[in-house]
Design an enzyme around this catalytic site. Structure first.
Site, PDB file in Angstrom:
ATOM      1  N   ASP A  69      -7.202 124.614  70.661  1.00 30.11           N
ATOM      2  CA  ASP A  69      -8.081 124.145  71.630  1.00 30.11           C
ATOM      3  C   ASP A  69      -8.982 122.951  71.023  1.00 30.11           C
ATOM      4  O   ASP A  69      -9.668 123.090  70.213  1.00 30.11           O
ATOM      5  CB  ASP A  69      -8.934 124.803  72.394  1.00 30.11           C
ATOM      6  CG  ASP A  69      -9.410 124.119  73.611  1.00 30.11           C
ATOM      7  OD1 ASP A  69      -9.550 123.011  73.481  1.00 30.11           O
ATOM      8  OD2 ASP A  69      -9.947 125.017  74.820  1.00 30.11           O
ATOM      9  N   TYR A 161     -13.681 108.366  79.193  1.00 29.38           N
ATOM     10  CA  TYR A 161     -12.383 108.339  78.208  1.00 29.38           C
ATOM     11  C   TYR A 161     -12.344 107.026  77.591  1.00 29.38           C
ATOM     12  O   TYR A 161     -11.978 106.891  76.336  1.00 29.38           O
ATOM     13  CB  TYR A 161     -11.381 108.343  79.474  1.00 29.38           C
ATOM     14  CG  TYR A 161      -9.842 108.290  78.913  1.00 29.38           C
ATOM     15  CD1 TYR A 161      -9.236 109.323  78.286  1.00 29.38           C
ATOM     16  CD2 TYR A 161      -9.021 107.084  79.060  1.00 29.38           C
ATOM     17  CE1 TYR A 161      -7.946 109.300  77.838  1.00 29.38           C
ATOM     18  CE2 TYR A 161      -7.685 106.847  78.438  1.00 29.38           C
ATOM     19  CZ  TYR A 161      -7.331 108.059  77.866  1.00 29.38           C
ATOM     20  OH  TYR A 161      -5.863 107.991  77.539  1.00 29.38           O
ATOM     21  N   ALA A 195       5.324 106.692  81.044  1.00 23.54           N
ATOM     22  CA  ALA A 195       5.712 107.691  82.111  1.00 23.54           C
ATOM     23  C   ALA A 195       6.122 109.133  81.571  1.00 23.54           C
ATOM     24  O   ALA A 195       5.961 109.484  80.277  1.00 23.54           O
ATOM     25  CB  ALA A 195       7.150 107.183  82.674  1.00 23.54           C
ATOM     26  N   THR A 197       4.199 111.642  81.323  1.00 29.48           N
ATOM     27  CA  THR A 197       3.226 112.236  80.817  1.00 29.48           C
ATOM     28  C   THR A 197       2.110 112.818  82.011  1.00 29.48           C
ATOM     29  O   THR A 197       2.211 112.496  83.097  1.00 29.48           O
ATOM     30  CB  THR A 197       2.286 111.285  80.082  1.00 29.48           C
ATOM     31  OG1 THR A 197       1.932 110.196  80.834  1.00 29.48           O
ATOM     32  CG2 THR A 197       3.134 110.612  78.669  1.00 29.48           C
TER      33      THR A 197
HETATM   34  N1  LIG Z   1       0.305 108.650  79.177  1.00 26.39           N
HETATM   35  C1  LIG Z   1      -0.335 107.143  79.122  1.00 26.39           C
HETATM   36  O1  LIG Z   1      -0.169 106.507  79.814  1.00 26.39           O
HETATM   37  C2  LIG Z   1      -1.198 107.084  78.199  1.00 26.39           C
HETATM   38  C3  LIG Z   1      -2.059 105.919  77.651  1.00 26.39           C
HETATM   39  C4  LIG Z   1      -2.731 105.599  76.986  1.00 26.39           C
HETATM   40  C5  LIG Z   1      -3.087 106.588  76.047  1.00 26.39           C
HETATM   41  N2  LIG Z   1      -2.440 107.860  76.176  1.00 26.39           N
HETATM   42  C6  LIG Z   1      -2.808 108.959  75.043  1.00 26.39           C
HETATM   43  O2  LIG Z   1      -1.607 109.461  74.679  1.00 26.39           O
HETATM   44  C7  LIG Z   1      -1.926 110.843  74.198  1.00 26.39           C
HETATM   45  C8  LIG Z   1      -1.077 112.036  74.707  1.00 26.39           C
HETATM   46  O3  LIG Z   1      -1.134 111.914  76.015  1.00 26.39           O
HETATM   47  P1  LIG Z   1       0.163 111.975  77.064  1.00 26.39           P
HETATM   48  O4  LIG Z   1       0.279 110.591  77.669  1.00 26.39           O
HETATM   49  O5  LIG Z   1       1.540 112.602  76.292  1.00 26.39           O
HETATM   50  O6  LIG Z   1      -0.570 112.910  78.354  1.00 26.39           O
HETATM   51  P2  LIG Z   1      -0.248 114.493  78.446  1.00 26.39           P
HETATM   52  O7  LIG Z   1       1.420 114.737  78.614  1.00 26.39           O
HETATM   53  O8  LIG Z   1      -1.112 114.883  79.612  1.00 26.39           O
HETATM   54  O9  LIG Z   1      -0.460 115.453  77.096  1.00 26.39           O
HETATM   55  C9  LIG Z   1      -1.685 115.587  76.764  1.00 26.39           C
HETATM   56  C10 LIG Z   1      -1.926 116.588  75.573  1.00 26.39           C
HETATM   57  O10 LIG Z   1      -3.175 116.697  75.287  1.00 26.39           O
HETATM   58  C11 LIG Z   1      -3.245 118.394  75.214  1.00 26.39           C
HETATM   59  N3  LIG Z   1      -4.687 118.669  75.388  1.00 26.39           N
HETATM   60  C12 LIG Z   1      -5.724 118.223  76.544  1.00 26.39           C
HETATM   61  N4  LIG Z   1      -6.866 118.744  76.422  1.00 26.39           N
HETATM   62  C13 LIG Z   1      -6.546 119.531  75.206  1.00 26.39           C
HETATM   63  C14 LIG Z   1      -7.613 120.279  74.476  1.00 26.39           C
HETATM   64  N5  LIG Z   1      -8.824 120.616  75.086  1.00 26.39           N
HETATM   65  N6  LIG Z   1      -7.233 121.025  73.370  1.00 26.39           N
HETATM   66  C15 LIG Z   1      -6.053 120.840  73.105  1.00 26.39           C
HETATM   67  N7  LIG Z   1      -5.167 119.959  73.671  1.00 26.39           N
HETATM   68  C16 LIG Z   1      -5.426 119.252  74.763  1.00 26.39           C
HETATM   69  C17 LIG Z   1      -2.455 118.704  76.352  1.00 26.39           C
HETATM   70  O11 LIG Z   1      -2.037 120.095  75.985  1.00 26.39           O
HETATM   71  P3  LIG Z   1      -1.653 121.156  77.071  1.00 26.39           P
HETATM   72  O12 LIG Z   1      -0.305 121.285  77.182  1.00 26.39           O
HETATM   73  O13 LIG Z   1      -2.110 122.390  76.701  1.00 26.39           O
HETATM   74  O14 LIG Z   1      -2.437 120.882  78.303  1.00 26.39           O
HETATM   75  C18 LIG Z   1      -1.166 117.956  76.053  1.00 26.39           C
HETATM   76  O15 LIG Z   1      -0.366 118.228  74.839  1.00 26.39           O
HETATM   77  C19 LIG Z   1      -3.545 111.189  74.541  1.00 26.39           C
HETATM   78  O16 LIG Z   1      -4.306 111.125  73.631  1.00 26.39           O
HETATM   79  C20 LIG Z   1      -3.686 110.112  75.606  1.00 26.39           C
HETATM   80  O17 LIG Z   1      -5.041 109.605  75.769  1.00 26.39           O
HETATM   81  C21 LIG Z   1      -1.641 108.142  76.960  1.00 26.39           C
END
Ligand SMILES: NC(=O)c1ccc[n+]([C@@H]2O[C@H](COP(=O)([O-])OP(=O)(O)OC[C@H]3O[C@@H](n4cnc5c(N)ncnc54)[C@H](OP(=O)(O)O)[C@@H]3O)[C@@H](O)[C@H]2O)c1
Length: 248
Positions: A69, A161, A195, A197
């Protein structure tokens, strides 16, 4: 099958730590790193993340999943030490875990602000602080932070954020300057509207769509991340991947 790093496969046989490996982008990063020949330790908050279990068995041979975590600061340096002990090194760090609970300014509590900074900024800092000495000692390292277009535009998630992601840019600049000349690069990749995510689930219907006419794909983030991790001359940079949302 593993092989030594080469100009064609610079990440082969490297050891990578990817946090948030269960997420849309994190799992695409894990898959890309495994295909590039790296051994990958992926963290998740659950022991059997669906997206990783769906990877081909042959790739999963070089994948270890660890439960962690990112809000629990105490365990993060230990996580790095354990990876180094079990795998002999930590060469590539991609702290991709991110917390993106949507909050408007007037409803944001101090506790929520702190949680966002803990997961989105402090955890990447603590992991990098723990990983950097070994990388410097071994003369090779790659650190890639996952920022967001929100660091520039404010975005839709909220100030907690956007501020945390912007903090990663200063962190990348500071660490890159410290590590330049020792074979260690430090960069940040700032995607927008990707997408498949969890993060995109909070996107309001009224949000503008990227000018390219569709959302980004996790594999497109992973492709660019691989290029950045493979390039020894790129350091101290934040690269935007946003479908033309913010023209430079
Ligand atoms: N999707 C977008 O459009 C977008 C745009 C800009 C930046 N990002 C960045 O890309 C990265 C990946 O996000 P994603 O888009 O793939 O979204 P996602 O599918 O929601 O993945 C988020 C990840 O972060 C983990 N997480 C959240 N809180 C946590 C905690 N307290 N401790 C450990 N793990 C935690 C989640 O783990 P669990 O599975 O355990 O919840 C999951 O693996 C993030 O840093 C996000 O800010 C995403």
């Amino acid at each position: 099958m593993t092989s030594a790093p080469s100009p064609d496969r610079p990440l082969a046989a490297r050891v990578a730590l990817v946090t948030g490996a269960s997420g849309g982008i994190g799992s695409a990063l894990v898959s890309a790193l495994l295909r590039a020949g790296a051994t990958v330790v992926g963290t998740s908050r659950s022991p059997h993340p669906e997206r990783l279990e769906a990877l081909p068995a042959q790739l999963r041979e070089r994948l270890r999943v660890r439960v962690a975590d990112m809000a629990e600061a105490d365990g993060l340096a230990r996580l790095v030490r354990e990876v180094e002990r079990e795998h002999g090194a930590l060469d590539v760090l991609v702290p991709a875990a991110g917390a993106g609970d949507v909050r408007a300014l007037d409803e944001l509590t101090l506790e929520q602000w702190r949680h966002s900074l803990d997961v989105n900024l402090t955890a990447p800092f603590l992991l990098a602080q723990a990983a950097l000495p070994g990388m410097l000692r071994r003369g090779f390292g790659r650190i890639l932070f996952l920022s967001s277009v929100a660091a520039y535009t404010g975005g839709f998630v909220g100030p907690h954020y956007a501020a945390a992601k912007a903090g990663l840019h200063g962190l990348a600049h500071s660490l890159a300057a410290r590590a330049a000349g020792s074979g260690v690069t430090v960069n940040a990749l700032a995607p927008a509207l990707i997408a498949d995510t969890g993060m995109i689930a909070g996107l309001p219907e009224s949000s503008p769509r990227p000018p390219v006419g569709r959302l980004g794909r996790p594999a497109e983030v992973a492709d660019l991340a691989l290029a950045m991790l493979s390039n020894a001359y790129l350091t101290g940079q934040v690269v935007l991947l946003d479908g033309g949302m913010r023209l430079s």
